[in-house]
Design a protein around this motif. Sequence first.
Motif, PDB file in Angstrom:
ATOM      1  N   SER A  15      29.767  54.200  28.599  1.00  0.00           N
ATOM      2  CA  SER A  15      29.484  52.798  28.294  1.00  0.00           C
ATOM      3  C   SER A  15      30.445  51.887  29.051  1.00  0.00           C
ATOM      4  O   SER A  15      31.630  52.206  29.211  1.00  0.00           O
ATOM      5  N   ARG A  16      29.949  50.743  29.498  1.00  0.00           N
ATOM      6  CA  ARG A  16      30.806  49.736  30.146  1.00  0.00           C
ATOM      7  C   ARG A  16      31.422  48.767  29.145  1.00  0.00           C
ATOM      8  O   ARG A  16      32.160  47.869  29.536  1.00  0.00           O
ATOM      9  N   ALA A  20      36.180  49.877  26.256  1.00  0.00           N
ATOM     10  CA  ALA A  20      36.933  48.705  26.717  1.00  0.00           C
ATOM     11  C   ALA A  20      37.097  47.690  25.585  1.00  0.00           C
ATOM     12  O   ALA A  20      38.195  47.154  25.371  1.00  0.00           O
ATOM     13  N   GLU A  21      36.040  47.437  24.839  1.00  0.00           N
ATOM     14  CA  GLU A  21      36.117  46.465  23.741  1.00  0.00           C
ATOM     15  C   GLU A  21      37.053  46.948  22.653  1.00  0.00           C
ATOM     16  O   GLU A  21      37.871  46.181  22.125  1.00  0.00           O
ATOM     17  N   PRO A  28      32.148  43.541  30.841  1.00  0.00           N
ATOM     18  CA  PRO A  28      31.998  44.986  31.039  1.00  0.00           C
ATOM     19  C   PRO A  28      33.072  45.558  31.952  1.00  0.00           C
ATOM     20  O   PRO A  28      33.633  44.843  32.776  1.00  0.00           O
ATOM     21  N   SER A  29      33.349  46.838  31.795  1.00  0.00           N
ATOM     22  CA  SER A  29      34.299  47.516  32.670  1.00  0.00           C
ATOM     23  C   SER A  29      33.668  47.760  34.041  1.00  0.00           C
ATOM     24  O   SER A  29      32.450  47.664  34.203  1.00  0.00           O
ATOM     25  N   ASN A  30      34.506  48.089  35.011  1.00  0.00           N
ATOM     26  CA  ASN A  30      34.003  48.292  36.370  1.00  0.00           C
ATOM     27  C   ASN A  30      33.120  49.532  36.490  1.00  0.00           C
ATOM     28  O   ASN A  30      32.225  49.573  37.324  1.00  0.00           O
ATOM     29  N   HIS A  31      33.401  50.537  35.656  1.00  0.00           N
ATOM     30  CA  HIS A  31      32.657  51.791  35.700  1.00  0.00           C
ATOM     31  C   HIS A  31      32.289  52.200  34.276  1.00  0.00           C
ATOM     32  O   HIS A  31      32.949  51.789  33.318  1.00  0.00           O
TER      33      HIS A  31
END
Length: 410
Positions: A15-16, A20-21, A28-31
């Motif tokens: 998940s992006r 991260a959240e 969203p994250s880069n990957h």
Amino acid sequence: MQLLQGALRTYAWGSRTAIAELCGRPVPSNHPEAELWLGAHPADPARLLIGDRSVSLLDAITADPAGQLGERARAGFGDRLPFLLKLLAAEEALSLQAHPSAEQAKEGFAREEAAGIPLDSPVRNYRDDSHKPELVVALTRFEVLAGFRDPHRTVELLRALDVPALDNYIGLLAGQADSSGLRALFTTWITLPPPALSALLPQILEGCVRYLSGPATERRYAREVQTVLGLGESYPGDAGVLASLLLNRVTLEPGEGLYLAAGNLHAYLHGLAVEVMANSDNVLRGGLTPKHVDVPELLRVLDFEPLTGPVRMPAALSGSPVLVYDTPAPEFSLSRIDLSDGGQSHPVSVDFELAGPRILLCTAGSVTLRSGDATLALERGDAAWIAAADPAVTAAARSATAQLFSAAVG
């Protein structure tokens, strides 16, 4: 007692947003972020944050196994941390997979070592000599395929699809509605020649569409059928789509757990969870992936006994906010601590298990840990390493509510 920085693993199914959240990073994250490893696995150990430097947890344990692990853990598992804690975020389905027993892992690892197959080879099945029982606990609604369904219910599902091309296969299972029948049908499907698979799968998917178009009162298996359609779209021509028809379709609500012993075929489909397992990376894949699938080896490790009641609810310790997820795995235990401030801090002991190392992961709110004269603040997404030699640890909420997971030796 030190902050622990996890090793982030980026896989296409991740998940992006979810990890991260949770960790307070921009989304969203880069990957796609699939897993955050919190442990001392040689492939990607977490790091201890000590002042302005970081040290590999694996190196710290190697340098001081007695202080970091303690005698009980070393007596059982030698100078290695026997468990691996993870955050797992699935935006798409993981591969259909199973894990070997301890005996199978030792034999398979020795066999591939003797054959000279490099550890990083894409056709390597056994990357270590350990089994891999695992427990996953949902942080969000978490969707799973887990273990073989009762064969009588599977026969009912297959008949409901009303696909004539399935008749012979239904007869195979109906005539022997037990683990032997499941083995026979799964083996037949997983080894179908490509032309036969290409002819059968579209007919099954058309049957799934017809089934979902029927009266709502007759759609007992709607969730299972929707899953097959989704997998068929994502993995066209994959025998794993057929295999998914044989498995339990499970939804975990937040706080619910699922324990999977050796040999249980499974696939995590979607959601965010905490996962703890024996410190191993041994995976035998059965489909839903472009990666290596070794069908003969998979058939050697699979347990075809139907898996009933796989969902595990935690048990509360008397007079404590500690909830324990009971499993038979000796390598790990997992507990959840639900804290509240109530206007003042109420420290709770996290040393409720037998002595030894542990990893604490904050998944909601913020907490203060205290060990002797030392304190450590954990925000949501932070983790801490507690060495066996550390003084007793307590946790107190710094926010109105907080949640802490504790992984330790079983």
